[in-house]
Design a protein around this motif. Structure first.
Motif, PDB file in Angstrom:
ATOM      1  N   UNK A   1       0.770  -1.369   0.127  1.00 41.31           N
ATOM      2  CA  UNK A   1       0.021  -0.085  -0.006  1.00 41.31           C
ATOM      3  C   UNK A   1       0.951   1.228  -0.012  1.00 41.31           C
ATOM      4  N   UNK A   2       0.398   2.295  -0.599  1.00 43.87           N
ATOM      5  CA  UNK A   2       1.171   3.387  -0.719  1.00 43.87           C
ATOM      6  C   UNK A   2       0.216   4.826  -0.758  1.00 43.87           C
ATOM      7  N   UNK A   3       0.768   5.835  -0.026  1.00 42.63           N
ATOM      8  CA  UNK A   3       0.078   7.031   0.262  1.00 42.63           C
ATOM      9  C   UNK A   3       1.056   7.952  -0.267  1.00 42.63           C
TER      10      UNK A   3
ATOM     11  N   UNK B   1      -3.622  -4.844  -8.095  1.00 44.80           N
ATOM     12  CA  UNK B   1      -4.030  -5.136  -6.639  1.00 44.80           C
ATOM     13  C   UNK B   1      -3.259  -4.464  -5.588  1.00 44.80           C
ATOM     14  N   UNK B   2      -2.431  -3.753  -5.928  1.00 42.25           N
ATOM     15  CA  UNK B   2      -1.735  -2.822  -4.922  1.00 42.25           C
ATOM     16  C   UNK B   2      -2.605  -1.588  -4.600  1.00 42.25           C
ATOM     17  N   UNK B   3      -2.794  -1.290  -3.466  1.00 42.19           N
ATOM     18  CA  UNK B   3      -3.519  -0.205  -3.022  1.00 42.19           C
ATOM     19  C   UNK B   3      -2.766   1.157  -3.029  1.00 42.19           C
ATOM     20  N   UNK B   4      -3.505   2.177  -3.801  1.00 42.35           N
ATOM     21  CA  UNK B   4      -2.583   3.554  -3.821  1.00 42.35           C
ATOM     22  C   UNK B   4      -3.519   4.508  -3.404  1.00 42.35           C
TER      23      UNK B   4
ATOM     24  N   UNK C   1      -4.147  -1.480 -10.430  1.00 39.25           N
ATOM     25  CA  UNK C   1      -4.067  -0.999  -9.057  1.00 39.25           C
ATOM     26  C   UNK C   1      -5.315  -0.459  -8.570  1.00 39.25           C
ATOM     27  N   UNK C   2      -5.503  -0.603  -7.247  1.00 37.51           N
ATOM     28  CA  UNK C   2      -6.680   0.024  -6.511  1.00 37.51           C
ATOM     29  C   UNK C   2      -6.329   1.306  -6.303  1.00 37.51           C
ATOM     30  N   UNK C   3      -6.832   2.439  -6.906  1.00 39.18           N
ATOM     31  CA  UNK C   3      -6.522   3.904  -6.661  1.00 39.18           C
ATOM     32  C   UNK C   3      -7.571   4.903  -5.979  1.00 39.18           C
ATOM     33  N   UNK C   4      -7.491   5.196  -4.923  1.00 36.25           N
ATOM     34  CA  UNK C   4      -8.153   6.432  -4.307  1.00 36.25           C
ATOM     35  C   UNK C   4      -7.475   7.854  -4.590  1.00 36.25           C
ATOM     36  N   UNK C   5      -8.328   8.770  -4.817  1.00 36.59           N
ATOM     37  CA  UNK C   5      -7.895  10.128  -5.078  1.00 36.59           C
ATOM     38  C   UNK C   5      -8.588  11.171  -4.079  1.00 36.59           C
TER      39      UNK C   5
END
Length: 200
Positions: free
Chosen positions: A122-124, A142-145, A173-177
């Motif tokens: 996971x990365x912020x 599948x990485x969460x960003x 990847x799973x991305x939130x903004x």
């Protein structure tokens, strides 16, 4: 304590817990986000390295030739070094999950390590700037960003933030903004989004 290539601050947790790497912005140091990381994940091992490049006395993780213009050879050097650092510390602490949080220059090196190596689960990325089209990398699936950004950020223009979101989505990847209405500053809604992301 071995430095594994970076001067760094570390708070060790029990083996088998998550490990969180916090990466400062230009002119910051290993103290900038160390306490913040410890508050976000009280049970994790927290590691905060200091950038090994000096730009007029300001610590950074890689060189640049101008605002938003990267020394690509030095970015490659720094990316390899950071990936090795992360893997060594994660192995040393038997980490169950590898998480990264970076702001500005710290977000840029974190993003490039993720793009090149895929090492973070996971990365912020707070106000990242990747001013080039990264290569495709199947390991990002599948990485969460989480990307946080300012709509009027003069250092990290909104279209480039959006392009990075599109890139990560294209890699599955799973991305939130999370946007705020300001510039390169960190705002409360960003912090709330980071807390939600890390505690999910």
């Amino acid at each position: 304590m071995a430095d594994h290539g970076y001067v760094h601050k570390l708070r060790a947790s029990k083996p088998g817990k998550a490990i969180l790497f916090v990466l400062h912005g230009t002119g910051g140091d290993e103290n900038q986000f160390f306490g913040f990381g410890a508050e976000l994940l009280p049970e994790a091992t927290i590691v905060s390295p200091r950038g090994d490049v000096s730009e007029h006395g300001a610590a950074r993780f890689f060189r640049r030739t101008g605002e938003g213009v990267y020394d690509m050879a030095d970015l490659a050097r720094a990316t390899d070094k950071m990936a090795s650092f992360v893997k060594a510390l994660a192995a040393e602490h038997d980490a169950s999950e590898i998480i990264g949080l970076g702001y500005s220059n710290g977000a840029n090196i974190l993003a490039n390590v993720l793009i090149e190596d895929g090492v973070f689960d996971r990365a912020v990325l707070m106000h990242p700037l990747i001013p080039f089209r990264p290569k495709d990398h199947a390991a990002l699936a599948g990485r969460k960003v989480l990307i946080t950004a300012g709509e009027r950020d003069p250092i990290c223009p909104a279209p480039l933030t959006q392009a990075l979101v599109v890139y990560f989505k294209a890699q599955n990847a799973e991305v939130d903004l999370e946007w705020h209405s300001g510039g390169h500053d960190i705002r409360q809604n960003e912090i709330a989004a980071i807390e939600r992301f890390l505690k999910a």
